[in-house]
Scaffold this motif. Structure first.
Motif, PDB file in Angstrom:
ATOM      1  N   ARG C  72       0.831  -1.197   0.000  1.00 34.82           N
ATOM      2  CA  ARG C  72       0.000   0.000   0.000  1.00 34.82           C
ATOM      3  C   ARG C  72       0.868   1.250   0.000  1.00 34.82           C
ATOM      4  NH1 ARG C  72      -4.441   2.441   3.823  1.00 34.82           N
ATOM      5  NH2 ARG C  72      -5.860   3.085   2.196  1.00 34.82           N
ATOM      6  N   ASN C  74       0.534   4.360   0.879  1.00 35.00           N
ATOM      7  CA  ASN C  74       0.575   5.417   1.894  1.00 35.00           C
ATOM      8  C   ASN C  74       1.561   5.131   3.023  1.00 35.00           C
ATOM      9  OD1 ASN C  74      -0.886   3.467   3.151  1.00 35.00           O
ATOM     10  ND2 ASN C  74      -2.345   4.888   4.087  1.00 35.00           N
ATOM     11  N   ASN C  75       2.168   3.975   3.022  1.00 39.92           N
ATOM     12  CA  ASN C  75       3.199   3.660   4.012  1.00 39.92           C
ATOM     13  C   ASN C  75       4.615   3.894   3.488  1.00 39.92           C
ATOM     14  OD1 ASN C  75       1.236   2.482   5.895  1.00 39.92           O
ATOM     15  ND2 ASN C  75       1.013   0.933   4.309  1.00 39.92           N
TER      16      ASN C  75
ATOM     17  N   MET D  47      -9.625  -0.847  -0.024  1.00 39.27           N
ATOM     18  CA  MET D  47      -8.920  -2.013   0.495  1.00 39.27           C
ATOM     19  C   MET D  47      -9.572  -2.560   1.759  1.00 39.27           C
ATOM     20  SD  MET D  47      -5.072  -0.832  -0.501  1.00 39.27           S
ATOM     21  CE  MET D  47      -5.367   0.805  -1.223  1.00 39.27           C
ATOM     22  N   ASN D  48     -10.836  -2.202   2.015  1.00 37.40           N
ATOM     23  CA  ASN D  48     -11.607  -2.914   3.017  1.00 37.40           C
ATOM     24  C   ASN D  48     -11.835  -4.329   2.499  1.00 37.40           C
ATOM     25  OD1 ASN D  48     -12.034  -0.595   4.681  1.00 37.40           O
ATOM     26  ND2 ASN D  48     -13.641   0.083   3.281  1.00 37.40           N
ATOM     27  N   ARG D  72     -10.477  -3.304   8.058  1.00 42.16           N
ATOM     28  CA  ARG D  72     -10.508  -1.962   7.492  1.00 42.16           C
ATOM     29  C   ARG D  72      -9.234  -1.691   6.696  1.00 42.16           C
ATOM     30  NH1 ARG D  72     -10.974   3.923   9.789  1.00 42.16           N
ATOM     31  NH2 ARG D  72     -12.437   4.690   8.266  1.00 42.16           N
ATOM     32  N   GLY D  73      -9.397  -1.198   5.475  1.00 47.23           N
ATOM     33  CA  GLY D  73      -8.274  -1.081   4.556  1.00 47.23           C
ATOM     34  C   GLY D  73      -7.218  -0.082   4.965  1.00 47.23           C
ATOM     35  N   ASN D  74      -7.568   0.931   5.724  1.00 43.97           N
ATOM     36  CA  ASN D  74      -6.574   1.982   5.967  1.00 43.97           C
ATOM     37  C   ASN D  74      -5.481   1.559   6.946  1.00 43.97           C
ATOM     38  OD1 ASN D  74      -8.088   2.080   8.255  1.00 43.97           O
ATOM     39  ND2 ASN D  74      -8.061   4.315   8.412  1.00 43.97           N
ATOM     40  N   LEU D  76      -3.845  -1.286   6.379  1.00 44.67           N
ATOM     41  CA  LEU D  76      -3.127  -2.315   5.620  1.00 44.67           C
ATOM     42  C   LEU D  76      -1.696  -1.904   5.301  1.00 44.67           C
ATOM     43  CD1 LEU D  76      -3.547  -5.026   4.034  1.00 44.67           C
ATOM     44  CD2 LEU D  76      -3.969  -3.580   2.035  1.00 44.67           C
TER      45      LEU D  76
ATOM     46  N   PRO E  14     -17.754  -5.261   0.913  1.00 39.08           N
ATOM     47  CA  PRO E  14     -17.395  -5.502   2.314  1.00 39.08           C
ATOM     48  C   PRO E  14     -18.265  -4.691   3.275  1.00 39.08           C
ATOM     49  CG  PRO E  14     -15.409  -5.339   1.000  1.00 39.08           C
ATOM     50  CD  PRO E  14     -16.560  -4.985   0.086  1.00 39.08           C
ATOM     51  N   LYS E  31      -7.801   0.238  17.000  1.00 42.22           N
ATOM     52  CA  LYS E  31      -6.359   0.308  16.754  1.00 42.22           C
ATOM     53  C   LYS E  31      -5.540   0.183  18.021  1.00 42.22           C
ATOM     54  CE  LYS E  31      -6.728   3.287  12.693  1.00 42.22           C
ATOM     55  NZ  LYS E  31      -6.428   4.634  12.172  1.00 42.22           N
ATOM     56  N   MET E  47     -18.174   3.664   9.066  1.00 41.28           N
ATOM     57  CA  MET E  47     -17.983   2.612  10.051  1.00 41.28           C
ATOM     58  C   MET E  47     -18.187   3.120  11.480  1.00 41.28           C
ATOM     59  SD  MET E  47     -14.952   0.552   8.116  1.00 41.28           S
ATOM     60  CE  MET E  47     -14.697   1.607   6.677  1.00 41.28           C
ATOM     61  N   LEU E  76     -11.237   1.957  13.917  1.00 40.07           N
ATOM     62  CA  LEU E  76     -11.534   0.526  13.778  1.00 40.07           C
ATOM     63  C   LEU E  76     -10.398  -0.243  13.114  1.00 40.07           C
ATOM     64  CD1 LEU E  76     -13.873  -1.603  14.023  1.00 40.07           C
ATOM     65  CD2 LEU E  76     -14.361  -1.088  11.622  1.00 40.07           C
ATOM     66  N   LEU E  77     -10.119  -1.420  13.631  1.00 38.74           N
ATOM     67  CA  LEU E  77      -9.148  -2.319  13.017  1.00 38.74           C
ATOM     68  C   LEU E  77      -9.891  -3.429  12.273  1.00 38.74           C
ATOM     69  CD1 LEU E  77      -6.028  -2.195  13.209  1.00 38.74           C
ATOM     70  CD2 LEU E  77      -6.156  -4.022  14.867  1.00 38.74           C
ATOM     71  N   PHE E  78     -10.758  -4.145  12.982  1.00 42.39           N
ATOM     72  CA  PHE E  78     -11.535  -5.185  12.303  1.00 42.39           C
ATOM     73  C   PHE E  78     -12.856  -5.415  13.019  1.00 42.39           C
ATOM     74  CE2 PHE E  78      -9.064  -8.214  15.057  1.00 42.39           C
ATOM     75  CZ  PHE E  78     -10.131  -8.816  15.709  1.00 42.39           C
TER      76      PHE E  78
END
Lengths: 87, 87, 87, 87, 87, 87, 87
Positions: C72, C74-75, D47-48, D72-74, D76, E14, E31, E47, E76-78
């Motif tokens: 990805r 953005n990292n 990317m979810n 959640r995609g952000n 990743l 999703p 997170k 979300m 949120l993570l998952f």
């Protein structure tokens, strides 16, 4: 405290006040605590700046000098518009 | 300090000054403290850059060299436009 | 240093240079310090990438290999476009 | 390396490659280092993702299993599109 | 793997799957590692969620209970859509 | 589970539920763990809030009181809409 | 609790309340814990502010004074609109 439409428009003035500080000495602090003191040559709406004759200050001590430096606005914490007036 | 419409437009000039630094030696610092010194070949509006003959500097010491490197702008802390003029 | 309208458009070229690096070996570093070396198969405007035959490198040592990996954008910290030319 | 208009459009393909990985086994790593291995059921433009029969992996060891999980995609970091091909 | 226009539209599913989890028990992780288990009463496109009869879990142990809680989606993570099916 | 167009519109309701909590006692937690308990006087779409007669709580203990406080929404972790119903 | 269209519009009022605090003493806290007490001279929709005669407070103790200071809104945690009313 008579408010009117012009008062509403005045709500963007913090940045306008910074624009007025161009060509004067400022002190700014970044999020990581580093400070820069110098002449504010240019500043844009994202608070990106050009400083002239800038001193980099860490923990209160000068650590470097730059004849000209571009500083990215999104790291900014605060700007003291008139460095000559520290109380 | 006579201001006019042209002055308003000049407010994006910090980036324009960086554009002028293309093809000259610069030093930049990222948010994690790493610095890069090299020839600024290209820079865009997001401050993404291509440096040529770049030296990576950590804690003041060179740690790597790159003939060409792309650096993502959103990690940028500052750019010293003219590396040859360090005071 | 004669500037014209074409020069203005050229200001997005750091990403274009990355596009040109498709199908060549690259090294990239993420914000957390992890590096990946491999064949840059695809890259988009957000710097999302597909690497082929990639090696994951932590603290200078290879720790994993991937036949294909999506990274990805953005990292991203930096990309060295031509891994074969490390100085 | 003859480039044309179609090449320009191809620059969004990293995400398209992920779309093609739907209904196959993947491994993904989040920014905090946690990894998930499972069947990629759905993925959107942010990317979810929905994973089926997923295993959560910390420091290389499985720590939990989920019959279905939304990620959640952000957060990743990367996705290895074909978990069955680890080198 | 015959793809058509309808497949393209399906790429936002999703979140649709999460919408379907309304009024069922879920487990979510933020997170910072905190987890919440409860009845998903409402969820929006960012979300943001309303949980009913939620238990807050830290390091695997319940630490608080809430009859109703609003959780901001950007942390949120998952989400595990069906808390009753933990493997 | 008969879904129709009205159901689709209802997907923004977590914020609507918060709007309904205006003029009632709430507890909120920020990302840094600090909690505030008080009367929710106003809340906007960015979750910026005005609390009245608020108590600031760190590690479970009250540390300050404010007759009126503005809290920026982007630091919010969760809101417990009805502080009087803690289980 | 009769709600109408005017109520919907009122949902942006937390910022309006801050606008009303112009020219009064405030206390604000930034995300890093630093607090500033001073006269709120200007505030815009991004919560950028100009404070006059401001005192910088760390760990409860005054550490600096500024005749005028610009504070970037995106670092803001909270504002106590009326500093003279601390309970």
């Amino acid at each position: 405290m008579s408010r009117n439409i012009n008062d509403q428009r005045r709500s963007k003035s913090p940045l306008a006040i910074l624009q007025d500080a161009q060509n004067s000495q400022i002190i700014l602090r970044l999020k990581d605590g580093t400070e820069y003191k110098g002449l504010l040559k240019e500043i844009d709406a994202y608070m990106n700046m050009i400083l002239k004759d800038a001193t980099e200050i860490m923990d209160g001590s000068p650590v470097a000098k730059y004849s000209e430096i571009f500083i990215r606005g999104n790291n900014l914490l605060f700007i003291k518009p008139d460095a000559s007036e520290i109380m």
